[in-house]
Design an enzyme around this catalytic site. Sequence first.
Site, PDB file in Angstrom:
ATOM      1  N   SER A  42       0.864  -1.184   0.000  1.00 16.22           N
ATOM      2  CA  SER A  42       0.000   0.000   0.000  1.00 16.22           C
ATOM      3  C   SER A  42       0.902   1.236   0.000  1.00 16.22           C
ATOM      4  O   SER A  42       0.935   2.014   0.930  1.00 16.22           O
ATOM      5  CB  SER A  42      -0.922  -0.006   1.220  1.00 16.22           C
ATOM      6  OG  SER A  42      -0.193   0.070   2.416  1.00 16.22           O
ATOM      7  N   HIS A 155      -3.453  -6.192   2.394  1.00 19.65           N
ATOM      8  CA  HIS A 155      -2.579  -7.256   2.888  1.00 19.65           C
ATOM      9  C   HIS A 155      -3.313  -8.578   3.074  1.00 19.65           C
ATOM     10  O   HIS A 155      -2.760  -9.541   3.587  1.00 19.65           O
ATOM     11  CB  HIS A 155      -1.925  -6.845   4.212  1.00 19.65           C
ATOM     12  CG  HIS A 155      -0.980  -5.681   4.063  1.00 19.65           C
ATOM     13  ND1 HIS A 155      -0.438  -5.018   5.127  1.00 19.65           N
ATOM     14  CD2 HIS A 155      -0.480  -5.078   2.960  1.00 19.65           C
ATOM     15  CE1 HIS A 155       0.360  -4.049   4.692  1.00 19.65           C
ATOM     16  NE2 HIS A 155       0.333  -4.056   3.386  1.00 19.65           N
ATOM     17  N   GLU A 164      -4.693  -2.813   9.096  1.00 23.51           N
ATOM     18  CA  GLU A 164      -3.984  -3.369  10.258  1.00 23.51           C
ATOM     19  C   GLU A 164      -4.706  -3.117  11.571  1.00 23.51           C
ATOM     20  O   GLU A 164      -5.049  -1.984  11.888  1.00 23.51           O
ATOM     21  CB  GLU A 164      -2.578  -2.738  10.350  1.00 23.51           C
ATOM     22  CG  GLU A 164      -1.793  -2.936   9.080  1.00 23.51           C
ATOM     23  CD  GLU A 164      -0.439  -2.235   9.080  1.00 23.51           C
ATOM     24  OE1 GLU A 164       0.040  -1.834  10.153  1.00 23.51           O
ATOM     25  OE2 GLU A 164       0.125  -2.102   7.978  1.00 23.51           O
ATOM     26  N   GLU A 205       1.848  -9.622   6.865  1.00 24.03           N
ATOM     27  CA  GLU A 205       2.666  -9.209   8.009  1.00 24.03           C
ATOM     28  C   GLU A 205       2.506 -10.169   9.180  1.00 24.03           C
ATOM     29  O   GLU A 205       2.818  -9.837  10.325  1.00 24.03           O
ATOM     30  CB  GLU A 205       2.315  -7.775   8.402  1.00 24.03           C
ATOM     31  CG  GLU A 205       2.671  -6.801   7.278  1.00 24.03           C
ATOM     32  CD  GLU A 205       2.455  -5.340   7.632  1.00 24.03           C
ATOM     33  OE1 GLU A 205       1.869  -5.042   8.697  1.00 24.03           O
ATOM     34  OE2 GLU A 205       2.881  -4.492   6.838  1.00 24.03           O
ATOM     35  N   ASP A 242      -4.140   0.793  11.676  1.00 26.80           N
ATOM     36  CA  ASP A 242      -3.670   1.460  10.458  1.00 26.80           C
ATOM     37  C   ASP A 242      -4.655   1.114   9.343  1.00 26.80           C
ATOM     38  O   ASP A 242      -4.501   0.111   8.656  1.00 26.80           O
ATOM     39  CB  ASP A 242      -2.261   1.006  10.060  1.00 26.80           C
ATOM     40  CG  ASP A 242      -1.815   1.652   8.735  1.00 26.80           C
ATOM     41  OD1 ASP A 242      -2.553   2.523   8.220  1.00 26.80           O
ATOM     42  OD2 ASP A 242      -0.743   1.279   8.225  1.00 26.80           O
ATOM     43  N   GLU A 285      -3.114   5.277  12.511  1.00 29.53           N
ATOM     44  CA  GLU A 285      -2.199   5.686  11.427  1.00 29.53           C
ATOM     45  C   GLU A 285      -2.993   5.794  10.129  1.00 29.53           C
ATOM     46  O   GLU A 285      -3.863   4.963   9.867  1.00 29.53           O
ATOM     47  CB  GLU A 285      -1.124   4.603  11.309  1.00 29.53           C
ATOM     48  CG  GLU A 285      -0.181   4.757  10.138  1.00 29.53           C
ATOM     49  CD  GLU A 285       0.759   3.548  10.050  1.00 29.53           C
ATOM     50  OE1 GLU A 285       1.052   2.928  11.092  1.00 29.53           O
ATOM     51  OE2 GLU A 285       1.166   3.207   8.931  1.00 29.53           O
ATOM     52  N   ASP A 312       1.568   8.276   7.694  1.00 33.21           N
ATOM     53  CA  ASP A 312       2.436   7.377   6.923  1.00 33.21           C
ATOM     54  C   ASP A 312       2.428   7.856   5.467  1.00 33.21           C
ATOM     55  O   ASP A 312       3.315   8.597   5.038  1.00 33.21           O
ATOM     56  CB  ASP A 312       1.925   5.936   7.083  1.00 33.21           C
ATOM     57  CG  ASP A 312       2.606   4.939   6.156  1.00 33.21           C
ATOM     58  OD1 ASP A 312       3.623   5.294   5.548  1.00 33.21           O
ATOM     59  OD2 ASP A 312       2.122   3.787   6.024  1.00 33.21           O
ATOM     60  N   LYS A 337       9.761   4.998   7.372  1.00 39.51           N
ATOM     61  CA  LYS A 337      10.134   3.842   6.561  1.00 39.51           C
ATOM     62  C   LYS A 337      11.302   4.259   5.673  1.00 39.51           C
ATOM     63  O   LYS A 337      11.157   5.174   4.854  1.00 39.51           O
ATOM     64  CB  LYS A 337       8.965   3.434   5.664  1.00 39.51           C
ATOM     65  CG  LYS A 337       7.756   2.862   6.397  1.00 39.51           C
ATOM     66  CD  LYS A 337       6.564   2.821   5.452  1.00 39.51           C
ATOM     67  CE  LYS A 337       5.422   1.985   5.968  1.00 39.51           C
ATOM     68  NZ  LYS A 337       4.188   2.178   5.154  1.00 39.51           N
ATOM     69  N   HIS A 365       8.537  -1.393   9.515  1.00 40.90           N
ATOM     70  CA  HIS A 365       8.856  -2.343   8.438  1.00 40.90           C
ATOM     71  C   HIS A 365       7.999  -2.027   7.208  1.00 40.90           C
ATOM     72  O   HIS A 365       7.199  -1.088   7.238  1.00 40.90           O
ATOM     73  CB  HIS A 365       8.558  -3.766   8.922  1.00 40.90           C
ATOM     74  CG  HIS A 365       7.088  -3.995   9.210  1.00 40.90           C
ATOM     75  ND1 HIS A 365       6.519  -5.231   9.300  1.00 40.90           N
ATOM     76  CD2 HIS A 365       6.067  -3.118   9.405  1.00 40.90           C
ATOM     77  CE1 HIS A 365       5.237  -5.120   9.549  1.00 40.90           C
ATOM     78  NE2 HIS A 365       4.942  -3.852   9.619  1.00 40.90           N
ATOM     79  N   LYS A 388       6.847  -0.683  14.602  1.00 43.32           N
ATOM     80  CA  LYS A 388       5.806  -1.475  13.975  1.00 43.32           C
ATOM     81  C   LYS A 388       6.530  -2.498  13.118  1.00 43.32           C
ATOM     82  O   LYS A 388       7.158  -2.133  12.130  1.00 43.32           O
ATOM     83  CB  LYS A 388       4.989  -0.524  13.092  1.00 43.32           C
ATOM     84  CG  LYS A 388       3.552  -0.876  12.970  1.00 43.32           C
ATOM     85  CD  LYS A 388       2.804   0.171  12.185  1.00 43.32           C
ATOM     86  CE  LYS A 388       2.899  -0.077  10.703  1.00 43.32           C
ATOM     87  NZ  LYS A 388       1.738   0.378   9.937  1.00 43.32           N
TER      88      LYS A 388
HETATM   89  P1  PGA Z   1       3.017  -1.353   3.137  1.00 44.43           P
HETATM   90  O1  PGA Z   1       2.100  -1.327   4.421  1.00 44.43           O
HETATM   91  O2  PGA Z   1       4.391  -1.761   3.546  1.00 44.43           O
HETATM   92  O3  PGA Z   1       2.338  -2.351   2.252  1.00 44.43           O
HETATM   93  O4  PGA Z   1       2.987   0.041   2.574  1.00 44.43           O
HETATM   94  C1  PGA Z   1       2.529  -0.878   5.654  1.00 44.43           C
HETATM   95  C2  PGA Z   1       1.821   0.354   6.108  1.00 44.43           C
HETATM   96  O5  PGA Z   1       0.924   0.901   5.430  1.00 44.43           O
HETATM   97  O6  PGA Z   1       2.145   0.855   7.186  1.00 44.43           O
HETATM   98 ZN    ZN Z   2       0.626   2.552   7.079  1.00 48.21          ZN
END
Ligand code: PGA
Ligand code: ZN
Length: 428
Positions: A42, A155, A164, A205, A242, A285, A312, A337, A365, A388
């Site tokens: 995403s 996911h 999430e 995940e 999230d 998030e 994010d 990230k 991650h 996370k």
């Molecule tokens: P992604 O998801 O690594 O697929 O972007 C993680 C997130 O959105 O925090």
């Molecule tokens: Zn996110």
Amino acid sequence: MTTVRKIHASEILDSRGKPTVLVTMELSNGLRTNAAVPSGASTGVHEALELRDRDPKRYHGQGVLKAVANVNKIIAKKIIGLPTGRQEKLDRAMIALDGTKNKSQLGANAILGVSMAYARASARAENLPLYRHLGGEHARVLPMPMMNVLNGGKHADNGVDFQEYMIVPGGAKVFREALRWGSEVFQCLKSLLKQKGLSTGVGDEGGFAPVMKSNREPLEFLIKAIEDAGFKPGKEVAIALDPASSEFFSNGAYRLAAERRTLGVGKFIDYYETLAKQFHIISIEDGLAEDDWEGWRLMTEQMGKKTQLIGDDIFVTNIERLRLGIERKVANAVLIKLNQIGTVTETLETIALAKQAGYGVVISHRSGETEDTFIADLAVAAGCGQIKTGSVSRSERIAKYNRLLGIEEELGSRAKFAGFGMVRTCGK
Ligand code: PGA
Ligand code: ZN
């Protein structure tokens, strides 16, 4: 003086079986280190570019041989002979060599692989653990894990809109206890799902991904699992979300397919507020979409005093976007990230700005991961107290937790753990 003697990139696979970049670096003293680059699903539209080959004959176009060649043929020439310990110099040189705003020429995956491998090599050259090299002598706060035990959205394929559902064992006194609590709740959740005849297969995940009737139902399961494991919801183990809402935002509204309804931003914020009160949700998030700045401002005004609101996709670890957010009073925390921005230096700069502005910082991650544990060290180096890195299953997630256990043991009585104490709200 130790210098870079050799650098070599290869195409390897990540936890989804998709190609990614591995960079191996050899120093003049013979030391070798490597680093592997993660990959999202995403992904935010404002992220640095992950270079893929688009050759339909290999890995459905997902190969990374171009990024690999960019390291081996272009970047290598620039950095062979560079002394260790000059992270900023290296990263700025690669940014200049790339010459684009989003690293699309060389690929953020190529650049980041080199940047991470060099950080690790520099730590080894100084004979220091990575967290100590990146964070200095005072790096000793272990992060509170936000564990993504129920997956939906992009996911999973279970009809749940939110990506999430995390448990947050912030009532524990030390990291290893928090990890144990999380693992115990995860096992109770598994039993509960089994009892109801629901699937216990896991998503990207490592969280369960059972078919659910609504976006609320997973929250009911989490509260029950926390209680079954013997913990007090909210006090000992809380919940974080999230929703990754950019994925279901269109034409100015949020479409909840699981509930067959579409909400305008005001109604959607009210919906979150109700959920937060009912289910001990301390952190949300990407509650709103990556370019819905006005919505984010409203959400921060309405909920930011009580709830940590993490950006994010809206910030994408980019200092300029974070600066805008701070100016506009948007969010009160940032997700970090490495591959959203593409160098270690820029990542550390974004973290520094967030801390200066009183924003919370959560190291993260990606859904596509490898056995590389760089982010565990980064979390301790940043001293931000939150990470996370997925559920309590799948080795690419557990590798980070195991690394944190190792760091905690190494720090011994110097190790600190702040639990819920590092969660940010606007009032704090
Ligand atoms: P992604 O998801 O690594 O697929 O972007 C993680 C997130 O959105 O925090
Ligand atoms: Zn996110």
